[in-house]
Design an enzyme around this catalytic site. Sequence first.
Site, PDB file in Angstrom:
ATOM      1  N   THR A 242       0.844  -1.204   0.000  1.00 34.95           N
ATOM      2  CA  THR A 242       0.000   0.000   0.000  1.00 34.95           C
ATOM      3  C   THR A 242       0.881   1.257   0.000  1.00 34.95           C
ATOM      4  OG1 THR A 242      -1.790  -1.189   1.053  1.00 34.95           O
ATOM      5  CG2 THR A 242      -1.785   1.199   1.334  1.00 34.95           C
ATOM      6  N   GLU A 262      -3.147  -3.398  -6.926  1.00 34.88           N
ATOM      7  CA  GLU A 262      -3.461  -4.556  -6.064  1.00 34.88           C
ATOM      8  C   GLU A 262      -2.508  -4.470  -4.879  1.00 34.88           C
ATOM      9  OE1 GLU A 262      -5.844  -6.593  -6.673  1.00 34.88           O
ATOM     10  OE2 GLU A 262      -6.162  -6.647  -8.826  1.00 34.88           O
ATOM     11  N   CYS A 296      -0.914 -11.727   0.011  1.00 35.32           N
ATOM     12  CA  CYS A 296      -1.673 -10.499   0.281  1.00 35.32           C
ATOM     13  C   CYS A 296      -3.027 -10.806   0.901  1.00 35.32           C
ATOM     14  CB  CYS A 296      -1.861  -9.733  -1.016  1.00 35.32           C
ATOM     15  SG  CYS A 296      -2.503 -10.795  -2.321  1.00 35.32           S
ATOM     16  N   GLU A 393      -0.279  -5.135   8.244  1.00 38.62           N
ATOM     17  CA  GLU A 393       0.084  -6.309   7.462  1.00 38.62           C
ATOM     18  C   GLU A 393       1.497  -6.763   7.841  1.00 38.62           C
ATOM     19  OE1 GLU A 393       0.913  -5.846   3.238  1.00 38.62           O
ATOM     20  OE2 GLU A 393      -0.283  -7.622   2.836  1.00 38.62           O
TER      21      GLU A 393
HETATM   22  P1  TAP Z   1       6.624  -3.405  -2.637  1.00 40.61           P
HETATM   23  O1  TAP Z   1       7.759  -3.050  -1.785  1.00 40.61           O
HETATM   24  O2  TAP Z   1       5.516  -2.424  -2.775  1.00 40.61           O
HETATM   25  O3  TAP Z   1       7.227  -3.752  -4.063  1.00 40.61           O
HETATM   26  C1  TAP Z   1       6.421  -4.165  -5.140  1.00 40.61           C
HETATM   27  C2  TAP Z   1       7.155  -3.857  -6.433  1.00 40.61           C
HETATM   28  O4  TAP Z   1       7.256  -2.436  -6.588  1.00 40.61           O
HETATM   29  C3  TAP Z   1       8.564  -4.389  -6.472  1.00 40.61           C
HETATM   30  O5  TAP Z   1       8.873  -4.773  -7.804  1.00 40.61           O
HETATM   31  C4  TAP Z   1       9.374  -3.157  -6.078  1.00 40.61           C
HETATM   32  O6  TAP Z   1      10.715  -3.219  -6.501  1.00 40.61           O
HETATM   33  C5  TAP Z   1       8.612  -2.066  -6.777  1.00 40.61           C
HETATM   34  N1  TAP Z   1       8.792  -0.710  -6.246  1.00 40.61           N
HETATM   35  C6  TAP Z   1       9.331  -0.320  -5.071  1.00 40.61           C
HETATM   36  N2  TAP Z   1       9.301   1.034  -4.960  1.00 40.61           N
HETATM   37  C7  TAP Z   1       8.702   1.501  -6.088  1.00 40.61           C
HETATM   38  C8  TAP Z   1       8.345   2.806  -6.561  1.00 40.61           C
HETATM   39  N3  TAP Z   1       8.596   3.898  -5.848  1.00 40.61           N
HETATM   40  N4  TAP Z   1       7.723   2.918  -7.759  1.00 40.61           N
HETATM   41  C9  TAP Z   1       7.436   1.811  -8.492  1.00 40.61           C
HETATM   42  N5  TAP Z   1       7.764   0.562  -8.107  1.00 40.61           N
HETATM   43  C10 TAP Z   1       8.375   0.395  -6.909  1.00 40.61           C
HETATM   44  O7  TAP Z   1       5.922  -4.745  -2.185  1.00 40.61           O
HETATM   45  P2  TAP Z   1       6.636  -6.109  -1.864  1.00 40.61           P
HETATM   46  O8  TAP Z   1       7.254  -5.990  -0.531  1.00 40.61           O
HETATM   47  O9  TAP Z   1       7.468  -6.561  -3.006  1.00 40.61           O
HETATM   48  O10 TAP Z   1       5.380  -7.099  -1.830  1.00 40.61           O
HETATM   49  C11 TAP Z   1       4.628  -7.275  -0.723  1.00 40.61           C
HETATM   50  C12 TAP Z   1       3.350  -6.447  -0.794  1.00 40.61           C
HETATM   51  O11 TAP Z   1       2.615  -6.793  -1.973  1.00 40.61           O
HETATM   52  C13 TAP Z   1       2.419  -6.755   0.339  1.00 40.61           C
HETATM   53  O12 TAP Z   1       1.907  -5.561   0.863  1.00 40.61           O
HETATM   54  C14 TAP Z   1       1.306  -7.574  -0.309  1.00 40.61           C
HETATM   55  O13 TAP Z   1       0.072  -7.524   0.357  1.00 40.61           O
HETATM   56  C15 TAP Z   1       1.246  -6.985  -1.661  1.00 40.61           C
HETATM   57  N6  TAP Z   1       0.624  -7.912  -2.614  1.00 40.61           N
HETATM   58  C16 TAP Z   1      -0.636  -7.655  -3.019  1.00 40.61           C
HETATM   59  C17 TAP Z   1      -1.267  -8.529  -3.888  1.00 40.61           C
HETATM   60  C18 TAP Z   1      -2.656  -8.222  -4.329  1.00 40.61           C
HETATM   61  S1  TAP Z   1      -3.231  -9.073  -5.578  1.00 40.61           S
HETATM   62  N7  TAP Z   1      -3.376  -7.312  -3.764  1.00 40.61           N
HETATM   63  C19 TAP Z   1      -0.611  -9.667  -4.357  1.00 40.61           C
HETATM   64  C20 TAP Z   1       0.679  -9.899  -3.928  1.00 40.61           C
HETATM   65  C21 TAP Z   1       1.301  -9.001  -3.039  1.00 40.61           C
HETATM   66  P3  TAP Z   1      11.831  -3.919  -5.556  1.00 40.61           P
HETATM   67  O14 TAP Z   1      11.278  -5.234  -5.107  1.00 40.61           O
HETATM   68  O15 TAP Z   1      12.967  -4.094  -6.427  1.00 40.61           O
HETATM   69  O16 TAP Z   1      12.032  -2.973  -4.422  1.00 40.61           O
END
Ligand code: TAP
Length: 482
Positions: A242, A262, A296, A393
């Site tokens: 988020t 998402e 998520c 979360e």
């Molecule tokens: P984030 O830290 O938000 O990273 C998601 C993606 O965005 C990664 O590829 C990340 O790159 C990139 N990113 C980071 N900073 C960015 C910016 N300023 N602008 C554009 N892209 C950027 O999330 P995460 O830790 O990888 O994943 C966990 C989160 O995803 C949890 O909150 C989970 O609930 C959520 N999630 C939601 C869903 C659905 S369907 N709602 C499904 C799966 C996961 P880097 O990894 O290289 O930093």
Amino acid sequence: MSESQATWDLAPAPESIGHVHWEKSYGLFINGQFQPSSGDQTFGSINPATEERIAEITEATDADVDQAVKAARNAYEKVWSKMAARERGKYIFRIARLLQEKAREFAVIESLDGGKPIRESRDIDIPLAAAHFFYHAGWADKLEYAFPNRKPKSLGVAGQVIPWNFPLLMAAWKIAPALATGNTVVLKPAETTSLTALKLAEIFQQAELPPGVVNIVTGHGSVGAAIVNHNNVNKIAFTGSTRVGKIIQKAIAGSKKRCTLELGGKAANIIFDDATIDQAVEGIINGIYFNQGHVCCAGSRLFVQESVHDEVIHKLKHRMNSLIVGDPLDKNTDIGAINSKDQLQTINQYIELGKQEGADFYQPQCNLPAKGNWCRPTLFTDVAQSNRIVQEEIFGPVLAVQTFRTVDEVINKANNTPYGLSAGVWTDKGSKIFNMTSQLRAGVIWANTYNKFDPASPFGGYKESGFGREGGLHGLAGYLDF
Ligand code: TAP
């Protein structure tokens, strides 16, 4: 049998990795070819179970992202948007078939790179990713039937950014509908799990997908930001936290970019006293400990009706004692490695916080491997609605349990978070299910099951869990203008 007794020991059953091939270093996939970056930065992809560096990944620069967007625009204008829809469908179908043929290889790489148990990557991630391509292959030439009396038109170039918890599946969720609707793609996988997206690029080459239709640029968050901020991208599709979702929404405010977000979740899994308790306990385990809680829609808040609380907790602890934490490649493993050191640290901080907040803490005393990132399945009972472990979360195998007496009480408590992605309801009564599903503010609600996915079924959230849907007709609509 007492809560602390484990059931039995199983002999190791490791999946063989002899048949699996991946490159030791990968360039960027732009215009149908792997190529070096205009910069000189690379980073390692680390196996979280062994701490080994298993591949060298290229950090894309802004100039590389620009080149990828240009390739996608060129492919959109000259090839993909001009191609007959049934031909596009054939390419997507071919991708699905190739993915199916190489399913074993993909499953092993997903587990090596991300830490998830091979049983999950083999039986869930990879088959669902292939199913997503099959499903969308079918829609490519039927969009006018999907949206009758409207004239669906593609948007152009889709910029897509995905997280590390379902690396290949999230890539499939993004790429398949974009291609089926006639758009081209620039995708960035998460920095800790780039390998299966890059293997998918090899499949695009084998399927002879026209150059530039899908481009994959790897790197950290700044690469995602460069895609989001690029002025020649028409649609942003983001799955992640988020926090980053809010940054993206601000960044594209005032532009004409379409957007689907998402984001995070804090799902309520609700057990009524008329539920089949043994089945519900399996659902709780699947809801929170599946994929190390890196989900998520994980059922991270458990609500148990007061009269069955003791029975549920007793059976839950007993079941937790039989969970095997360890080698992701072992077919007996239930809980694999936490994806990164950073994520493990975050989870451990929340576990400490839960203890400080005064909740009752329980973890089975299972053995953990000496090396790697591990977390035992964790249970907090006696938590308060205001506790941070209930509101925030955690994204790890940590469950917080509350009780309730009435339907109104549990609906109020379940809806009382900033999130609204998913929920679960366990009861014998169909009428109760309908009542709950109409009042819970969650995009997906499972009844007497948990964590079930299908490409035909739209997925997405309310409130701070984002907007837009992926899957089904709603997912297709997100890539179309009418
Ligand atoms: P984030 O830290 O938000 O990273 C998601 C993606 O965005 C990664 O590829 C990340 O790159 C990139 N990113 C980071 N900073 C960015 C910016 N300023 N602008 C554009 N892209 C950027 O999330 P995460 O830790 O990888 O994943 C966990 C989160 O995803 C949890 O909150 C989970 O609930 C959520 N999630 C939601 C869903 C659905 S369907 N709602 C499904 C799966 C996961 P880097 O990894 O290289 O930093």
